[in-house]
Design a protein around this motif. Structure first.
Motif, PDB file in Angstrom:
ATOM      1  N   GLU A 133      44.250  33.929  35.545  1.00  0.00           N
ATOM      2  CA  GLU A 133      44.545  32.567  36.018  1.00  0.00           C
ATOM      3  C   GLU A 133      45.739  31.970  35.269  1.00  0.00           C
ATOM      4  O   GLU A 133      46.576  31.286  35.866  1.00  0.00           O
ATOM      5  N   LEU A 134      45.820  32.256  33.979  1.00  0.00           N
ATOM      6  CA  LEU A 134      46.955  31.737  33.200  1.00  0.00           C
ATOM      7  C   LEU A 134      48.266  32.364  33.674  1.00  0.00           C
ATOM      8  O   LEU A 134      49.283  31.680  33.802  1.00  0.00           O
ATOM      9  N   ILE A 135      48.223  33.668  33.971  1.00  0.00           N
ATOM     10  CA  ILE A 135      49.440  34.337  34.459  1.00  0.00           C
ATOM     11  C   ILE A 135      49.846  33.737  35.808  1.00  0.00           C
ATOM     12  O   ILE A 135      51.020  33.442  36.057  1.00  0.00           O
ATOM     13  N   ALA A 136      48.842  33.506  36.674  1.00  0.00           N
ATOM     14  CA  ALA A 136      49.129  32.921  37.985  1.00  0.00           C
ATOM     15  C   ALA A 136      49.697  31.509  37.827  1.00  0.00           C
ATOM     16  O   ALA A 136      50.626  31.112  38.542  1.00  0.00           O
ATOM     17  N   LEU A 137      49.160  30.785  36.868  1.00  0.00           N
ATOM     18  CA  LEU A 137      49.643  29.420  36.619  1.00  0.00           C
ATOM     19  C   LEU A 137      51.123  29.437  36.219  1.00  0.00           C
ATOM     20  O   LEU A 137      51.923  28.646  36.728  1.00  0.00           O
ATOM     21  N   ALA A 138      51.478  30.356  35.335  1.00  0.00           N
ATOM     22  CA  ALA A 138      52.876  30.482  34.912  1.00  0.00           C
ATOM     23  C   ALA A 138      53.752  30.763  36.131  1.00  0.00           C
ATOM     24  O   ALA A 138      54.844  30.208  36.272  1.00  0.00           O
ATOM     25  N   GLY A 139      53.218  31.608  37.035  1.00  0.00           N
ATOM     26  CA  GLY A 139      53.966  31.981  38.229  1.00  0.00           C
ATOM     27  C   GLY A 139      54.214  30.803  39.166  1.00  0.00           C
ATOM     28  O   GLY A 139      55.100  30.863  40.019  1.00  0.00           O
ATOM     29  N   PRO A 168      58.618  34.027  34.304  1.00  0.00           N
ATOM     30  CA  PRO A 168      58.228  33.486  32.999  1.00  0.00           C
ATOM     31  C   PRO A 168      58.649  34.427  31.869  1.00  0.00           C
ATOM     32  O   PRO A 168      58.428  35.636  31.969  1.00  0.00           O
ATOM     33  N   PRO A 169      59.273  33.907  30.831  1.00  0.00           N
ATOM     34  CA  PRO A 169      59.677  34.775  29.709  1.00  0.00           C
ATOM     35  C   PRO A 169      58.434  35.328  28.999  1.00  0.00           C
ATOM     36  O   PRO A 169      57.427  34.623  28.860  1.00  0.00           O
ATOM     37  N   ASP A 170      58.529  36.563  28.556  1.00  0.00           N
ATOM     38  CA  ASP A 170      57.375  37.217  27.929  1.00  0.00           C
ATOM     39  C   ASP A 170      56.871  36.454  26.700  1.00  0.00           C
ATOM     40  O   ASP A 170      55.671  36.372  26.451  1.00  0.00           O
ATOM     41  N   MET A 227      52.381  33.037  24.437  1.00  0.00           N
ATOM     42  CA  MET A 227      51.891  31.743  23.944  1.00  0.00           C
ATOM     43  C   MET A 227      50.754  31.244  24.832  1.00  0.00           C
ATOM     44  O   MET A 227      49.734  30.750  24.367  1.00  0.00           O
ATOM     45  N   LEU A 228      50.988  31.382  26.146  1.00  0.00           N
ATOM     46  CA  LEU A 228      50.035  30.867  27.125  1.00  0.00           C
ATOM     47  C   LEU A 228      48.750  31.696  27.135  1.00  0.00           C
ATOM     48  O   LEU A 228      47.637  31.165  27.025  1.00  0.00           O
ATOM     49  N   MET A 229      48.909  33.012  27.249  1.00  0.00           N
ATOM     50  CA  MET A 229      47.724  33.879  27.376  1.00  0.00           C
ATOM     51  C   MET A 229      46.838  33.820  26.145  1.00  0.00           C
ATOM     52  O   MET A 229      45.620  33.874  26.247  1.00  0.00           O
ATOM     53  N   ALA A 230      47.454  33.699  24.973  1.00  0.00           N
ATOM     54  CA  ALA A 230      46.670  33.713  23.730  1.00  0.00           C
ATOM     55  C   ALA A 230      45.684  32.541  23.666  1.00  0.00           C
ATOM     56  O   ALA A 230      44.676  32.614  22.956  1.00  0.00           O
ATOM     57  N   HIS A 232      56.665  41.615  23.008  1.00  0.00           N
ATOM     58  CA  HIS A 232      55.774  40.694  23.704  1.00  0.00           C
ATOM     59  C   HIS A 232      55.062  41.374  24.874  1.00  0.00           C
ATOM     60  O   HIS A 232      55.634  42.212  25.550  1.00  0.00           O
ATOM     61  N   ARG A 233      53.806  41.029  25.082  1.00  0.00           N
ATOM     62  CA  ARG A 233      52.923  41.534  26.138  1.00  0.00           C
ATOM     63  C   ARG A 233      52.439  42.961  25.908  1.00  0.00           C
ATOM     64  O   ARG A 233      51.551  43.417  26.622  1.00  0.00           O
ATOM     65  N   LYS A 234      53.058  43.697  24.976  1.00  0.00           N
ATOM     66  CA  LYS A 234      52.514  45.015  24.639  1.00  0.00           C
ATOM     67  C   LYS A 234      52.732  45.304  23.162  1.00  0.00           C
ATOM     68  O   LYS A 234      53.128  46.399  22.769  1.00  0.00           O
ATOM     69  N   ALA A 235      52.471  44.292  22.347  1.00  0.00           N
ATOM     70  CA  ALA A 235      52.750  44.410  20.909  1.00  0.00           C
ATOM     71  C   ALA A 235      51.804  45.412  20.258  1.00  0.00           C
ATOM     72  O   ALA A 235      50.665  45.592  20.692  1.00  0.00           O
ATOM     73  N   LYS A 236      52.311  46.049  19.201  1.00  0.00           N
ATOM     74  CA  LYS A 236      51.499  46.990  18.426  1.00  0.00           C
ATOM     75  C   LYS A 236      51.122  46.347  17.104  1.00  0.00           C
ATOM     76  O   LYS A 236      51.970  45.697  16.472  1.00  0.00           O
TER      77      LYS A 236
END
Ligand code: ADP
Ligand code: ASP
Ligand code: MG
Length: 408
Positions: free
Chosen positions: A49-55, A61-63, A68-71, A108-112
């Motif tokens: 839902e957060l990803i859809a909201l950004a969309g 949306p920048p990664d 920031m949003l997803m966390a 971002h989005r696939k950090a190790k």
């Protein structure tokens, strides 16, 4: 007192009542004498839902901002669970990944995860608190919030268990790892013990029950991981170095991965350096390429198809448009309606006929295979997305992986 790490996924914390149920389970573990660290996911479908909201705010949306949003999703659950525990008289304190010292790289989005400082957690456990950690997230050296890729709370949990020298219980909406996703293949069988390598392969090929990177951590640090149901006390699946019945198990399971998309470059001049140009551009854009097919050339031209993660699809298309012009290809096509169906098993190494059994099963169902790739311990076929579940059931059946007489 022993430390134990619990992890609860999205469905297990989907609403206030479920969070209270989780709190009761954590309270029981603490009563039994364990010091508990709990890792939580975002509630239900919050991340989607957060990803859809950004969309709805921007098409691109920048990664960094997506992270920031997803966390925030995981942070909500952590705070609520700490409150629910407090309500039961169990002292608990919640932290974000950043607060607890989970340091990652900056992808971002696939950090190790690079390092975890255990100081904060040890301090709180020593003070008698249950420590609730927001999963899926960390912070880089420049204090940017990062996330660990979809399903990343599993990795938070296993990584914490590794640094704490603790076992890790993954509580989810199924009661273990099955020979296939039990929602897709109703006859799938629960696996009691599974080798790290097989679990790693299944996770990498789409068995979402554990994030692949979590399995890598478990293997590297020898973490005892058990996958169990958050809704029952049924025994789950234990990850081990070697499973007992490995020799006579040719195949371990069937997986479906719907998170890839296919790109095809048409009418490519067949000369040295072309593949290097195409895949060099993907590497430069930090895009992983999975399956690759280059057709036999006709009159000096060929088609090249490959798959990338759906998340990278848009960036891959943009990078390729430039390459198509540069190498003198006729154009490109893309297909997002694909899925990859795979069979996995270390026993495959010493058995013949696995590929033909799989292909025959698909043929009997009238399912067309678009791409094939094999390794020592897996065979994967790309099929049309609409055929994927049927393909998984047919292949599972053909290898006799289902429930046997006498199974519970
Ligand atoms: P959580 O939110 O708890 O992390 P996930 O949805 O990420 O849960 O993972 C659990 C899901 O994994 C199950 O509901 C099931 O649909 C899926 N799954 C895929 N392959 C398998 C498998 N081989 N065994 C069990 N579950 C599987
Ligand atoms: N909430 C994140 C996701 O949906 C992480 C997780 O659940 O493990 O991918
Ligand atoms: Mg998950």
């Amino acid at each position: 007192m022993a430390v134990v790490v619990h992890k609860y996924g999205g469905t297990s914390v989907a609403g206030p009542e479920r969070i209270r149920t989780v709190a009761r389970r954590v309270a029981r573990a603490r009563e039994a004498g364990d010091r508990v660290v709990v890792v939580v996911s975002a509630m239900g479908d919050t991340t989607d839902e957060l990803i859809a909201l950004a969309g709805r705010v921007t098409a691109n949306p920048p990664d960094r901002e997506l992270d920031m949003l997803m966390a925030t999703g995981e942070q909500i659950t952590a705070a609520l669970l700490a409150m629910a525990l407090g309500d039961l008289g169990v002292p608990a304190v919640s932290f974000t990944g950043s607060q607890v010292g989970i340091i990652t790289d900056s992808a971002h989005r696939k950090a190790k995860i690079l390092e975890i400082s255990t100081e904060k957690i040890a301090e709180e456990l020593a003070a008698g608190n249950v420590v609730v950690v927001a999963g899926f997230q960390g912070v880089d050296h420049r204090r940017n919030i990062t996330t660990l890729g979809r399903g990343g709370s599993d990795t938070t949990a296993v990584a914490l268990a590794a640094v704490l020298g603790a076992p890790c219980l993954i509580f989810t909406d199924v009661d273990g790892v099955y020979t296939a996703d039990p929602w897709i293949v109703p006859g799938a069988r629960k696996i009691g013990r599974i080798a790290y390598d097989e679990m790693l392969e299944m996770a990498s090929l789409g068995a979402k029950v554990l994030q692949a990177r979590a399995v890598e951590f478990a293997k590297k640090y020898g973490v005892r991981v058990e996958v169990r149901s958050s809704f029952s006390d049924a025994p789950g699946t234990v990850l081990t170095g070697e499973a007992d019945d490995m020799e006579d198990m040719v195949l371990r399971g069937v997986t479906v991965d719907r998170d890839e998309a296919k790109l095809t470059i048409l009418h490519v001049p067949d000369r040295p350096g072309i593949a290097a140009a195409i895949f060099g551009s993907m590497a430069e854009a930090n895009i992983n390429v999975d399956m690759i097919i280059q057709n036999v050339s006709a009159k000096g031209f060929t088609d090249v198809s490959f798959t990338v993660a759906r998340d990278d699809f848009r960036r891959a298309t943009a990078a390729l448009e430039e390459v198509v012009g540069r190498i003198g290809a006729a154009g490109m096509t893309s297909d997002e309606d694909i899925a990859k169906v795979s069979v996995v098993g270390v026993g495959m190494k010493s058995h013949r006929g696995v590929a033909s059994t799989m292909f025959s099963a698909l043929a009997r169902e009238g399912i067309n295979i678009e791409m094939i790739s094999t390794s020592e311990i897996k065979i994967s076929c790309v099929v049309e997305a609409k055929d994927a579940d049927r393909a998984a059931r047919a292949v599972h059946e053909a290898f006799g992986l289902g429930r046997r007489e006498g199974d519970a």
